[in-house]
Design an enzyme around this catalytic site. Sequence first.
Site, PDB file in Angstrom:
ATOM      1  N   GLU A 113       0.681  -1.332   0.129  1.00 51.04           N
ATOM      2  CA  GLU A 113       0.260  -0.005   0.010  1.00 51.04           C
ATOM      3  C   GLU A 113       0.865   1.304  -0.025  1.00 51.04           C
ATOM      4  O   GLU A 113       0.511   2.251  -0.760  1.00 51.04           O
ATOM      5  CB  GLU A 113      -0.998  -0.073   1.261  1.00 51.04           C
ATOM      6  CG  GLU A 113      -1.758   1.145   1.222  1.00 51.04           C
ATOM      7  CD  GLU A 113      -2.916   1.075   0.118  1.00 51.04           C
ATOM      8  OE1 GLU A 113      -3.088   0.005  -0.533  1.00 51.04           O
ATOM      9  OE2 GLU A 113      -3.483   2.041   0.160  1.00 51.04           O
ATOM     10  N   ASP A 114       1.969   1.229   0.772  1.00 51.07           N
ATOM     11  CA  ASP A 114       2.715   2.365   0.900  1.00 51.07           C
ATOM     12  C   ASP A 114       3.962   2.609   0.249  1.00 51.07           C
ATOM     13  O   ASP A 114       4.718   3.732   0.218  1.00 51.07           O
ATOM     14  CB  ASP A 114       2.901   2.732   2.494  1.00 51.07           C
ATOM     15  CG  ASP A 114       1.799   2.613   3.113  1.00 51.07           C
ATOM     16  OD1 ASP A 114       0.678   3.174   2.548  1.00 51.07           O
ATOM     17  OD2 ASP A 114       1.728   2.558   4.456  1.00 51.07           O
TER      18      ASP A 114
END
Length: 762
Positions: A113-114
Amino acid sequence: MASGRRIPKQMEAMADSVATVAAPADVPAKPRGTRARMMRQYDLVERVRSYNPNTDEDMLNRAYVYAMMAHGEQTRASGDPYFSHPLEVAAILTNLKLDDATIVAALLHDTIEDTEATRTEIDKLFGHEIGSLVEGLTKLKRLELVSREAKQAENLRKLLLAIADDVRVLLIKLADRLHNMRTLEFVPPAARQRIAEETLDIYAPLAGRMGMQEMREELEDLSFRTLDPEAFAVVMQRLDALAERNRNLIGEIETQLSANLAKNGISAEVTGRRKRPFSIWTKMERKSVGFEQLSDIYGFRVVLNDVEACYRALGVVHTTWPMVPGRFKDYISTPKQNDYRSLHTTVIGPGQQRVELQFRTQDMNQIAEYGIAAHAFYKDGVGSPTELLNRESNAFAWLRHTIEMLSESSNPEEFLEHTKLELFHDQVFCFTPKGKLIALPRAANVIDFAYAVHTDVGNSAVGCKINGKFAPLSSELQNGDEVEVLTSSVQSAPPAAWESLARTGKARAAIRRATRTAMRDQYAGLGRRIVERLFARAKIEYADDKLKGALPRLARASIEEVMASVGRGEMKASDVARAMYPDYKEERTARFGGKKPDKPGPKSASEPAKVGAAVPIGGIHSGLPVKFAPNGGAVPGDRIIGIVTPGEGITIYPIHSPALKDFEEEPERWLDVKWDIDETTPQRFPARLFVQNVNEPGSLAQIAGVIAEHDGNIDNINMSRRSPDFTELTIDLEVYDLKHLSAIIAQLRAKAVVAHVERVNG
Ligand code: MN
């Protein structure tokens, strides 16, 4: 550490210089903001090795380095390197003694996600199992963000359980939330409030639901402190004061209890603790009592060797101290629904202090403390992938079982206690391409999804992509699917067959509505044809404007409605003509006899229609009017019978007409008749068809088309019954003869939309 040298120099330096909040926090937690040294690679490996000697150290090391590199220079709100977070999450999970895959997935949980990391890369480096765990967490995080924006907390709660097809995803998620809660003070106040509420509403009950009481209590207390700092302070103050007053009480009771049990030959491990602030506070709120009136500030856990010892120890306690009536509960013979087992009692102990006691075996204790995680534990000698998988699926089966038990709870008290966190294994959660969360019942398909997005999307849906791939609209949706509905501006109504495919009431109702509208349009078109034909035949002028003026007389709101009524057979075209031209008289001879009115415009009321004159029937030697059977008529080629009705005339029935039964008792009314056709002047005769057609837009037009193409005249159509799949039509039409009628029936039967055709007579 062999793989330690893979860490770049500056990362190594960073690891040395930064902080940690490693130890599992008790409340009140230790002062925040004091940075401890960030856990090092070998610290983590050591923690895992302490309970799992067969751990794959190399994999742990690779994951550590990979996550650290991936998060790079990212920092948390506290200013700590971001990597400290996944590391602490992994550490929390080592306290639960979880397997390597869980620990590695925890290290990687925020990478997809990051950071630049991808599922494919993680699969390649760490295997499919870990890849799918990390992806599960990525999905959860996305859903969490989406739900938050859309204030869909309700959905978030549902999805947590629905989406986690591996219980370890939930365990990592809870550890993730626990660490975020422990470091919440660095987050801006508004977000802090929201996160704490969410934790109290969703994650703490979830932990409790999974039997992880320690986790639940810590989450609750951390939330409580954020949401109501004053109440938290008051409770803490009182707890401290009480501890001061009852100094050594816990130790005293522990000693007395152990001695008493030993005297009776029972070996036991006794541990005492005071209740947690949040549980005390909710008890005070729930019972509207003051702190002093709370009886069970202290709780003792007595862990014994076997079940029998639990009951014996209970006996010893009850004969030593007076028990408080109504407080005894036997969760061993009747376990709680999350598998919790123990004996509970409250006695008046030393110093008149009420104390609560729980008796349980070692196994029960493990379930009580770790809940579902106890099932996912690393167990010595059970480390092969297959066994691991079995163990995981057992744990998951256990969770599923719990979910089922809770959703069909036979224990209302337990059920009510948990209503805030209902479990929603009967739902699926999907996204639009823009990330909007759509919650649907399980087994829902893309059609349901499309209507859930918007009715127009549903009505114009022609195809779809699920997770970027083309798929049929009937595809059953899976949790986390991203669904793109492809629409067409040409399609305004869905195929009626969708109604039986759709799972949701919303979609079904919308489909029914849309097809009904489409049907109405068809009926209106048909009605218009019938009206125009009548006007042409009567040689009177038809104009929309003129009909508009006549609407009140027809009790219809629009021309469209008038035409639809005619198309459906609710209104006759002649009624329309009469409304427009009050002097208009229906000329039945025009219909059956081919005789046209001499001039356009209304006929004189003094000239009643003489039907009999034009009916080509032989064998009638009277001046009586002749007409055809009202329900279904008769056509040349039919064997026919005339029935005399005194004062009215003769009605011609085909011999097969069931209506003839009514006259069996009256042979005097039967008249032998036969056709007397003039072959040179073709004439039309009435017949009735019963048609069962597949219920979809366009089918009616096809049927009307077949009849028109084969030179049949539709006089009237009546929709007699509609099931979801079929429409049943009664069509009155005019044909030249039986051969003509048979040809039309054969053509209708050849149409795919026609399920059944037969000629009927009433
Ligand atoms: Mn995280």
